[in-house]
Design a protein around this motif. Structure first.
Motif, PDB file in Angstrom:
ATOM      1  N   MET A 149       0.843  -1.172   0.000  1.00  0.00           N
ATOM      2  CA  MET A 149       0.000   0.000   0.000  1.00  0.00           C
ATOM      3  C   MET A 149       0.895   1.245   0.000  1.00  0.00           C
ATOM      4  SD  MET A 149      -3.327   0.433   2.170  1.00  0.00           S
ATOM      5  CE  MET A 149      -3.629   1.838   3.155  1.00  0.00           C
ATOM      6  N   GLU A 150       0.561   2.183  -0.846  1.00  0.00           N
ATOM      7  CA  GLU A 150       1.366   3.391  -0.959  1.00  0.00           C
ATOM      8  C   GLU A 150       1.023   4.377   0.148  1.00  0.00           C
ATOM      9  OE1 GLU A 150       1.569   5.013  -4.864  1.00  0.00           O
ATOM     10  OE2 GLU A 150       1.869   3.053  -5.747  1.00  0.00           O
ATOM     11  N   LYS A 151       2.018   5.187   0.477  1.00  0.00           N
ATOM     12  CA  LYS A 151       1.866   6.140   1.571  1.00  0.00           C
ATOM     13  C   LYS A 151       1.617   7.532   0.992  1.00  0.00           C
ATOM     14  CE  LYS A 151       5.464   7.175   4.201  1.00  0.00           C
ATOM     15  NZ  LYS A 151       6.564   6.987   5.117  1.00  0.00           N
ATOM     16  N   PHE A 152       0.445   8.095   1.299  1.00  0.00           N
ATOM     17  CA  PHE A 152       0.076   9.435   0.873  1.00  0.00           C
ATOM     18  C   PHE A 152       0.011  10.347   2.089  1.00  0.00           C
ATOM     19  CE2 PHE A 152      -1.555   6.791  -2.494  1.00  0.00           C
ATOM     20  CZ  PHE A 152      -1.290   7.522  -3.643  1.00  0.00           C
ATOM     21  N   SER A 153       0.242  11.640   1.847  1.00  0.00           N
ATOM     22  CA  SER A 153       0.148  12.607   2.933  1.00  0.00           C
ATOM     23  C   SER A 153      -0.254  13.960   2.352  1.00  0.00           C
ATOM     24  CB  SER A 153       1.485  12.728   3.660  1.00  0.00           C
ATOM     25  OG  SER A 153       1.416  13.715   4.666  1.00  0.00           O
ATOM     26  N   ASN A 154      -0.968  14.744   3.127  1.00  0.00           N
ATOM     27  CA  ASN A 154      -1.246  16.134   2.749  1.00  0.00           C
ATOM     28  C   ASN A 154      -0.415  17.087   3.607  1.00  0.00           C
ATOM     29  OD1 ASN A 154      -2.571  15.917   5.175  1.00  0.00           O
ATOM     30  ND2 ASN A 154      -4.515  16.769   4.452  1.00  0.00           N
ATOM     31  N   ASN A 167      13.715  15.415  -8.981  1.00  0.00           N
ATOM     32  CA  ASN A 167      13.064  16.202 -10.028  1.00  0.00           C
ATOM     33  C   ASN A 167      11.916  16.981  -9.379  1.00  0.00           C
ATOM     34  OD1 ASN A 167      11.678  17.225 -12.229  1.00  0.00           O
ATOM     35  ND2 ASN A 167      12.078  15.437 -13.502  1.00  0.00           N
ATOM     36  N   ALA A 168      12.258  18.099  -8.790  1.00  0.00           N
ATOM     37  CA  ALA A 168      11.300  18.905  -8.031  1.00  0.00           C
ATOM     38  C   ALA A 168      10.183  19.437  -8.909  1.00  0.00           C
ATOM     39  CB  ALA A 168      12.026  20.066  -7.351  1.00  0.00           C
ATOM     40  N   GLU A 169      10.512  19.883 -10.101  1.00  0.00           N
ATOM     41  CA  GLU A 169       9.491  20.439 -10.991  1.00  0.00           C
ATOM     42  C   GLU A 169       8.422  19.388 -11.300  1.00  0.00           C
ATOM     43  OE1 GLU A 169       9.084  22.557 -15.377  1.00  0.00           O
ATOM     44  OE2 GLU A 169      11.071  22.079 -14.589  1.00  0.00           O
ATOM     45  N   TYR A 170       8.843  18.188 -11.626  1.00  0.00           N
ATOM     46  CA  TYR A 170       7.918  17.103 -11.946  1.00  0.00           C
ATOM     47  C   TYR A 170       7.030  16.757 -10.743  1.00  0.00           C
ATOM     48  CZ  TYR A 170       6.302  12.404 -13.168  1.00  0.00           C
ATOM     49  OH  TYR A 170       5.535  11.290 -13.406  1.00  0.00           O
ATOM     50  N   ASP A 171       7.659  16.526  -9.585  1.00  0.00           N
ATOM     51  CA  ASP A 171       6.881  16.158  -8.403  1.00  0.00           C
ATOM     52  C   ASP A 171       5.948  17.287  -7.951  1.00  0.00           C
ATOM     53  OD1 ASP A 171       7.603  13.525  -8.135  1.00  0.00           O
ATOM     54  OD2 ASP A 171       9.007  13.857  -6.488  1.00  0.00           O
ATOM     55  N   ASN A 172       6.418  18.511  -7.981  1.00  0.00           N
ATOM     56  CA  ASN A 172       5.576  19.622  -7.544  1.00  0.00           C
ATOM     57  C   ASN A 172       4.377  19.824  -8.470  1.00  0.00           C
ATOM     58  OD1 ASN A 172       7.012  20.206  -5.180  1.00  0.00           O
ATOM     59  ND2 ASN A 172       8.461  21.489  -6.282  1.00  0.00           N
ATOM     60  N   GLN A 173       4.533  19.506  -9.763  1.00  0.00           N
ATOM     61  CA  GLN A 173       3.390  19.557 -10.684  1.00  0.00           C
ATOM     62  C   GLN A 173       2.427  18.408 -10.402  1.00  0.00           C
ATOM     63  OE1 GLN A 173       5.143  19.609 -14.599  1.00  0.00           O
ATOM     64  NE2 GLN A 173       5.206  21.839 -14.649  1.00  0.00           N
ATOM     65  N   ARG A 174       2.970  17.202 -10.151  1.00  0.00           N
ATOM     66  CA  ARG A 174       2.115  16.040  -9.870  1.00  0.00           C
ATOM     67  C   ARG A 174       1.318  16.226  -8.585  1.00  0.00           C
ATOM     68  NH1 ARG A 174       4.508  10.474  -9.234  1.00  0.00           N
ATOM     69  NH2 ARG A 174       6.035  11.520  -7.953  1.00  0.00           N
ATOM     70  N   ASP A 184       0.340  19.061  -7.136  1.00  0.00           N
ATOM     71  CA  ASP A 184      -0.111  20.457  -7.036  1.00  0.00           C
ATOM     72  C   ASP A 184      -1.380  20.644  -6.202  1.00  0.00           C
ATOM     73  OD1 ASP A 184      -1.804  19.300  -8.944  1.00  0.00           O
ATOM     74  OD2 ASP A 184      -1.965  21.161 -10.094  1.00  0.00           O
ATOM     75  N   LYS A 185      -2.088  19.580  -5.917  1.00  0.00           N
ATOM     76  CA  LYS A 185      -3.285  19.666  -5.075  1.00  0.00           C
ATOM     77  C   LYS A 185      -2.957  19.495  -3.594  1.00  0.00           C
ATOM     78  CE  LYS A 185      -6.089  19.836  -8.635  1.00  0.00           C
ATOM     79  NZ  LYS A 185      -5.460  20.700  -9.573  1.00  0.00           N
ATOM     80  N   GLY A 186      -1.687  19.278  -3.285  1.00  0.00           N
ATOM     81  CA  GLY A 186      -1.274  19.154  -1.891  1.00  0.00           C
ATOM     82  C   GLY A 186      -1.393  17.749  -1.315  1.00  0.00           C
ATOM     83  N   ILE A 187      -1.594  16.752  -2.182  1.00  0.00           N
ATOM     84  CA  ILE A 187      -1.601  15.351  -1.753  1.00  0.00           C
ATOM     85  C   ILE A 187      -0.316  14.735  -2.300  1.00  0.00           C
ATOM     86  CG2 ILE A 187      -2.810  13.138  -1.804  1.00  0.00           C
ATOM     87  CD1 ILE A 187      -4.415  15.382  -0.452  1.00  0.00           C
ATOM     88  N   PHE A 188       0.573  14.324  -1.410  1.00  0.00           N
ATOM     89  CA  PHE A 188       1.901  13.852  -1.787  1.00  0.00           C
ATOM     90  C   PHE A 188       1.980  12.330  -1.699  1.00  0.00           C
ATOM     91  CE2 PHE A 188       2.250  17.878   0.615  1.00  0.00           C
ATOM     92  CZ  PHE A 188       2.570  18.715  -0.447  1.00  0.00           C
ATOM     93  N   ASN A 189       2.439  11.690  -2.772  1.00  0.00           N
ATOM     94  CA  ASN A 189       2.691  10.253  -2.754  1.00  0.00           C
ATOM     95  C   ASN A 189       4.127  10.068  -2.277  1.00  0.00           C
ATOM     96  OD1 ASN A 189       3.260   7.561  -3.218  1.00  0.00           O
ATOM     97  ND2 ASN A 189       2.040   7.476  -5.094  1.00  0.00           N
ATOM     98  N   LEU A 190       4.297   9.713  -1.025  1.00  0.00           N
ATOM     99  CA  LEU A 190       5.627   9.640  -0.424  1.00  0.00           C
ATOM    100  C   LEU A 190       6.400   8.402  -0.860  1.00  0.00           C
ATOM    101  CD1 LEU A 190       4.746  10.869   3.175  1.00  0.00           C
ATOM    102  CD2 LEU A 190       5.422  12.202   1.170  1.00  0.00           C
TER     103      LEU A 190
END
Length: 156
Positions: free
Chosen positions: A1-6, A61-68, A70-76
């Motif tokens: 299971m993947e770990k997500f965080s806001n 790759n900060a630009e790529y991750d920050n675009q992915r 952008d809604k504030g839900i991070f796939n850690l």
């Protein structure tokens, strides 16, 4: 299971953890880690005893991750971090060894940094953290600039 965080702090900590992770951690001579305080970039450079003429470069790759995210839900569990080996020429290797034998330390700079860098230099016996070059001595500035140059010119 993947770990997500806001939680942005969890995102920051995961980036830092993955950039700092070294497979042969007991074998490293040093590691330099740099992350933009506004999450603009991130990379680490590691030199091991086992391969003294080869840097391990991890780049986020900060630009790529920050675009992915952008809604504030991070796939850690799926950060865009790549690693590669970077060969040192004999002059670079000699310079790094000379600087590692010098006194690398923080200075007594008394300024305030609002949006600088998170920088960390670690050896087996010590860890230094700072936010701007004004906080480190000339030998450490020279070493950091050499490592930044290697990172910038070897990013895919």
């Amino acid at each position: 299971m993947e770990k997500f965080s806001n939680n942005r702090e969890n995102y920051w900590n995961q980036i830092k953890k993955e950039l700092s992770d070294v497979n042969d951690s007991g074998d490293f001579r040093f590691q330099y880690l740099e992350i933009g305080q506004l999450l603009s970039h991130g990379f680490s450079v590691t030199l091991t005893e086992k391969n003294p003429r080869e840097l391990v470069l991890k780049t986020w790759n900060a630009e790529y991750d920050n675009q992915r995210f952008d809604k504030g839900i991070f796939n850690l569990d799926r950060l865009a971090i790549t690693d590669r080996k970077v060969e040192l020429n004999s002059q670079e290797s000699k310079t790094i060894n000379k600087l590692l034998d010098s006194k690398l330390e923080l200075t007594n700079w008394g300024g305030i940094v609002l949006d600088g860098l998170f920088c960390q230099f670690e050896t087996n016996d010590r860890k230094l953290d700072w936010n701007t070059n004004e906080e480190i001595n000339d030998d450490l500035i020279e070493l950091v600039e050499l490592l930044r140059n290697k990172a910038i010119h070897n990013t895919v």
